[in-house]
Design an enzyme around this catalytic site. Structure first.
Site, PDB file in Angstrom:
ATOM      1  N   GLU A 215       0.827  -1.215   0.000  1.00  0.00           N
ATOM      2  CA  GLU A 215       0.000   0.000   0.000  1.00  0.00           C
ATOM      3  C   GLU A 215       0.858   1.261   0.000  1.00  0.00           C
ATOM      4  O   GLU A 215       0.358   2.353  -0.251  1.00  0.00           O
ATOM      5  CB  GLU A 215      -0.963  -0.021   1.198  1.00  0.00           C
ATOM      6  CG  GLU A 215      -0.314   0.020   2.585  1.00  0.00           C
ATOM      7  CD  GLU A 215       0.196  -1.330   3.105  1.00  0.00           C
ATOM      8  OE1 GLU A 215       0.535  -2.213   2.285  1.00  0.00           O
ATOM      9  OE2 GLU A 215       0.275  -1.495   4.349  1.00  0.00           O
TER      10      GLU A 215
ATOM     11  N   SER B 285       8.399  -9.221   5.014  1.00  0.00           N
ATOM     12  CA  SER B 285       9.220  -9.447   6.203  1.00  0.00           C
ATOM     13  C   SER B 285       8.954 -10.842   6.784  1.00  0.00           C
ATOM     14  O   SER B 285       7.903 -11.449   6.540  1.00  0.00           O
ATOM     15  CB  SER B 285       8.900  -8.370   7.240  1.00  0.00           C
ATOM     16  OG  SER B 285       7.541  -8.442   7.576  1.00  0.00           O
TER      17      SER B 285
ATOM     18  N   CYS C  20      16.218  -6.746  -0.023  1.00  0.00           N
ATOM     19  CA  CYS C  20      16.321  -7.997   0.742  1.00  0.00           C
ATOM     20  C   CYS C  20      17.660  -8.662   0.494  1.00  0.00           C
ATOM     21  O   CYS C  20      18.053  -9.551   1.229  1.00  0.00           O
ATOM     22  CB  CYS C  20      15.203  -8.942   0.355  1.00  0.00           C
ATOM     23  SG  CYS C  20      15.360  -9.495  -1.328  1.00  0.00           S
TER      24      CYS C  20
HETATM   25  P1  NAD Z   1       5.908  -6.265   5.103  1.00  0.00           P
HETATM   26  O1  NAD Z   1       6.034  -7.673   5.556  1.00  0.00           O
HETATM   27  O2  NAD Z   1       5.613  -5.214   6.103  1.00  0.00           O
HETATM   28  O3  NAD Z   1       4.756  -6.150   3.984  1.00  0.00           O
HETATM   29  C1  NAD Z   1       4.700  -7.014   2.898  1.00  0.00           C
HETATM   30  C2  NAD Z   1       3.257  -7.166   2.445  1.00  0.00           C
HETATM   31  O4  NAD Z   1       2.500  -7.718   3.517  1.00  0.00           O
HETATM   32  C3  NAD Z   1       2.598  -5.848   2.075  1.00  0.00           C
HETATM   33  O5  NAD Z   1       1.823  -6.039   0.927  1.00  0.00           O
HETATM   34  C4  NAD Z   1       1.756  -5.514   3.289  1.00  0.00           C
HETATM   35  O6  NAD Z   1       0.575  -4.814   2.958  1.00  0.00           O
HETATM   36  C5  NAD Z   1       1.407  -6.867   3.858  1.00  0.00           C
HETATM   37  N1  NAD Z   1       1.298  -6.851   5.318  1.00  0.00           N
HETATM   38  C6  NAD Z   1       1.938  -6.024   6.185  1.00  0.00           C
HETATM   39  N2  NAD Z   1       1.584  -6.306   7.449  1.00  0.00           N
HETATM   40  C7  NAD Z   1       0.706  -7.319   7.401  1.00  0.00           C
HETATM   41  C8  NAD Z   1      -0.022  -8.053   8.396  1.00  0.00           C
HETATM   42  N3  NAD Z   1       0.110  -7.797   9.694  1.00  0.00           N
HETATM   43  N4  NAD Z   1      -0.834  -9.038   7.977  1.00  0.00           N
HETATM   44  C9  NAD Z   1      -0.960  -9.323   6.674  1.00  0.00           C
HETATM   45  N5  NAD Z   1      -0.317  -8.656   5.697  1.00  0.00           N
HETATM   46  C10 NAD Z   1       0.519  -7.669   6.036  1.00  0.00           C
HETATM   47  O7  NAD Z   1       7.251  -5.930   4.285  1.00  0.00           O
HETATM   48  P2  NAD Z   1       7.705  -4.532   3.682  1.00  0.00           P
HETATM   49  O8  NAD Z   1       8.095  -3.638   4.797  1.00  0.00           O
HETATM   50  O9  NAD Z   1       6.726  -4.060   2.681  1.00  0.00           O
HETATM   51  O10 NAD Z   1       9.001  -4.992   2.866  1.00  0.00           O
HETATM   52  C11 NAD Z   1      10.270  -5.137   3.450  1.00  0.00           C
HETATM   53  C12 NAD Z   1      10.513  -6.569   3.852  1.00  0.00           C
HETATM   54  O11 NAD Z   1      10.400  -7.421   2.714  1.00  0.00           O
HETATM   55  C13 NAD Z   1      11.940  -6.787   4.369  1.00  0.00           C
HETATM   56  O12 NAD Z   1      11.871  -7.654   5.456  1.00  0.00           O
HETATM   57  C14 NAD Z   1      12.642  -7.439   3.192  1.00  0.00           C
HETATM   58  O13 NAD Z   1      13.761  -8.240   3.527  1.00  0.00           O
HETATM   59  C15 NAD Z   1      11.540  -8.259   2.620  1.00  0.00           C
HETATM   60  N6  NAD Z   1      11.806  -8.626   1.241  1.00  0.00           N
HETATM   61  C16 NAD Z   1      12.165  -9.917   1.003  1.00  0.00           C
HETATM   62  C17 NAD Z   1      12.465 -10.301  -0.282  1.00  0.00           C
HETATM   63  C18 NAD Z   1      12.868 -11.708  -0.574  1.00  0.00           C
HETATM   64  O14 NAD Z   1      12.964 -12.052  -1.737  1.00  0.00           O
HETATM   65  N7  NAD Z   1      13.093 -12.555   0.408  1.00  0.00           N
HETATM   66  C19 NAD Z   1      12.389  -9.379  -1.335  1.00  0.00           C
HETATM   67  C20 NAD Z   1      11.997  -8.065  -1.050  1.00  0.00           C
HETATM   68  C21 NAD Z   1      11.708  -7.708   0.261  1.00  0.00           C
END
Ligand code: NAD
Length: 505
Positions: free
Chosen positions: A183, A233, A288
């Site tokens: 979002e 995450s 990441c």
């Molecule tokens: P995030 O986990 O906060 O959000 C990811 C998605 O989950 C978003 O679409 C968000 O709306 C949704 N989300 C957030 N909180 C939620 C909840 N409580 N319940 C259900 N859905 C929820 O991650 P972010 O801050 O957007 O991205 C950064 C993270 O992503 C870092 O930890 C990074 O390492 C990771 N990442 C990993 C990779 C990989 O390939 N392993 C690639 C890119 C990013």
């Protein structure tokens, strides 16, 4: 955070059944990280919106699933062409909402387009197996069929690339798709859906919904969705994995990271420092695959710390659109404050701060979400700056005596996304590659991925599920195998029904 629609602000629409729609729902704010101001608003989907998207995707499924893979590939080729034509526009959307520099955003769009290039080969990728005479007069073949309506939930840090890891492969395989981008960066996904329609994609095959936990929970619980891909995450990845398993869905959930770079004393120090600086501070550390922990072995420590300090302090920080900027702001003020809190904690826990990025100000952008580059030395494994993923421009150095110690340190970390080794020794590199318990390994390469025709994914707390994204593993994830055994009873061998399992071929 969520409030009713503000009539003065531009609104990012959803994309359902081939049309842009703005349902009257809770609204979230989308920031311009370089100025710190609210630039747009975005509606947050509720369960009814998710249901409308699933209905559209389910209605589009039969015709799309039955379209010859060659025809699907041709739509993909046109989509690829449109992405190439609009690469700069997409990169500008990435920079506007994420904050990363424009050249870095261009590179990330390029990496995503390579997955579409890969998906153009879907007729070949879907070929099954055939064995003649698995029994007398009996043949066997396997085929891969789409799983149905799939969903993708993506993070803020790659608004184009990570969605492109998912939906092109799923759609090329004959599935229909619902994408829920972060979002914080919603616009690029909707633009890609528009371009895909222009390429000839039938309505309903790709849908884009926005929102937070409520939207995600509605996706996870919806019985019409068969498979979920998630990138984000670690705590949320684990939640997605467990909830999908509970609802009987296929799931791959990629999580967070703490990526180490091991530097041996025989490494080319200048080369290693340059590589690590780009990998640690590029995209303000919001990758990441960012290198966040340097493991300096023996005599490598003093020279590598000195070089890292010099290079970290020379990084040009400014808005992503500024000519010559190496690093932009963080995505939100809240995230900037969290990163700053980790630097405070590192100092308090006794790590040696070599460069301090707190208090850094970009002239003319005082309200932007900027923070300077921070470098810590003499970090110990028990400190929070080592244990947690900071996801900001903070690089830490841990000192160890031997390669054995370095391998043991990396292998005891619960994250296992990426790792790199810098050395001139083939023997040390080979041993490292063999013994390290991490999904993606670079030898003198700080960020060893992504390559579209290989898969992408970590191990341990960096991936919940069995299959990585894109490459052959992506095709596996988005298809189910069917094995067909065939006999034609009118041929020469007389066939009788049997009560026992046959013992002879
Ligand atoms: P995030 O986990 O906060 O959000 C990811 C998605 O989950 C978003 O679409 C968000 O709306 C949704 N989300 C957030 N909180 C939620 C909840 N409580 N319940 C259900 N859905 C929820 O991650 P972010 O801050 O957007 O991205 C950064 C993270 O992503 C870092 O930890 C990074 O390492 C990771 N990442 C990993 C990779 C990989 O390939 N392993 C690639 C890119 C990013």
């Amino acid at each position: 955070m969520n409030k009713p629609a503000d009539l003065k602000l531009a609104t990012v629409p959803m994309w359902i059944n081939g049309k842009a729609v703005v349902p009257a729902l809770r609204m979230g704010e989308v920031f311009n990280p370089a100025t710190g101001s609210v630039a747009k608003q975005v509606p947050y989907a509720d369960a009814a919106t998710i249901d409308a998207a699933v209905k559209a995707a389910a209605a589009a499924l039969p015709a799309w699933r039955d379209a010859p893979p060659l025809r699907r590939a041709r739509v993909m080729q046109k989509f690829l062409q449109l992405l190439q034509d609009h690469q700069k526009e997409l990169a500008e959307l990435v920079t506007a909402e994420h904050g990363k520099t424009l050249p870095d955003a261009m590179g990330s769009v390029q990496r995503g387009m390579e997955v579409v290039e890969f998906a153009c080969g879907i007729p070949h990728l879907l070929k099954g197996e055939f064995s003649e005479n698995v029994g007398t007069g009996v043949d066997c073949h396997s085929l891969r069929q789409p799983v149905g309506v799939c969903a993708g939930i993506t993070p803020f840090n790659f608004p184009v690339m990570v969605p492109l890891w998912m939906f092109p492969v799923a759609i090329a395989c004959g599935n229909t798709f619902i994408l829920k981008p972060s979002e914080k960066v919603p616009s690029a996904s909707v633009r890609m859906a528009e371009l895909f329609k222009e390429a000839g994609l039938p309505d309903g095959v790709l849908n884009v919904v926005h929102g937070d936990k409520a939207a995600v929970d509605a996706i996870l619980a919806h019985p019409g969705i068969s498979a979920v891909s998630f990138v984000g995450s670690t705590p949320i990845a684990k939640y997605i994995y467990e909830t999908c398993a509970h609802h009987g869905k296929r799931v791959q959930a990629l999580g967070g990271a703490k990526n180490h770079a091991v530097v041996l004393p025989d490494a080319d120090m200048e080369f290693a420092a340059d590589a690590m600086i780009g990998a640690a501070y590029g995209s303000a550390g919001e990758r990441c695959m960012a290198i966040s922990a340097v493991v300096a072995v023996g005599d490598a420590a003093d020279p590598i710390v000195a070089l890292l300090k010099k290079k970290a302090e020379a990084i040009k920080i400014g808005p992503g659109t500024m000519d010559g900027a190496d690093m932009g702001p963080l995505v939100t003020g809240a995230h900037r404050d969290k990163v700053k809190g980790y630097v405070d904690a590192g100092v308090k826990e006794g790590a040696k701060i070599v460069s301090d990025g707190r208090g850094y100000v970009v002239k003319g952008h005082e309200n932007g979400f900027f923070i300077g580059t921070t470098l810590f030395d003499e970090v110990k494994p028990g400190m929070s700056i080592y244990k947690d993923e900071i996801f900001g421009p903070v690089l830490i150095v841990l000192r160890v005596k031997t390669l054995d110690e370095a391998i043991a340190l990396v292998n005891s970390n619960p994250y296992a996304n990426g790792v790199a080794i810098f050395t001139e020794s083939g023997g040390a590199a080979r041993r490292f590659e063999n013994e390290i318990q991490v999904g993606m390994v670079g030898v003198n390469v700080p960020i060893p991925v992504p390559v579209a025709f290989y898969s992408f994914g970590g191990w341990k707390n960096s991936l919940f599920g069995d299959l990585h994204v894109h490459g052959a593993e992506g095709v596996k994830f988005y298809t189910r195998t069917k094995v067909v055994t065939t006999r034609w009873p009118h041929t020469d061998t007389p066939v009788r029904g049997g009560f026992n399992m046959p013992t002879l071929g």
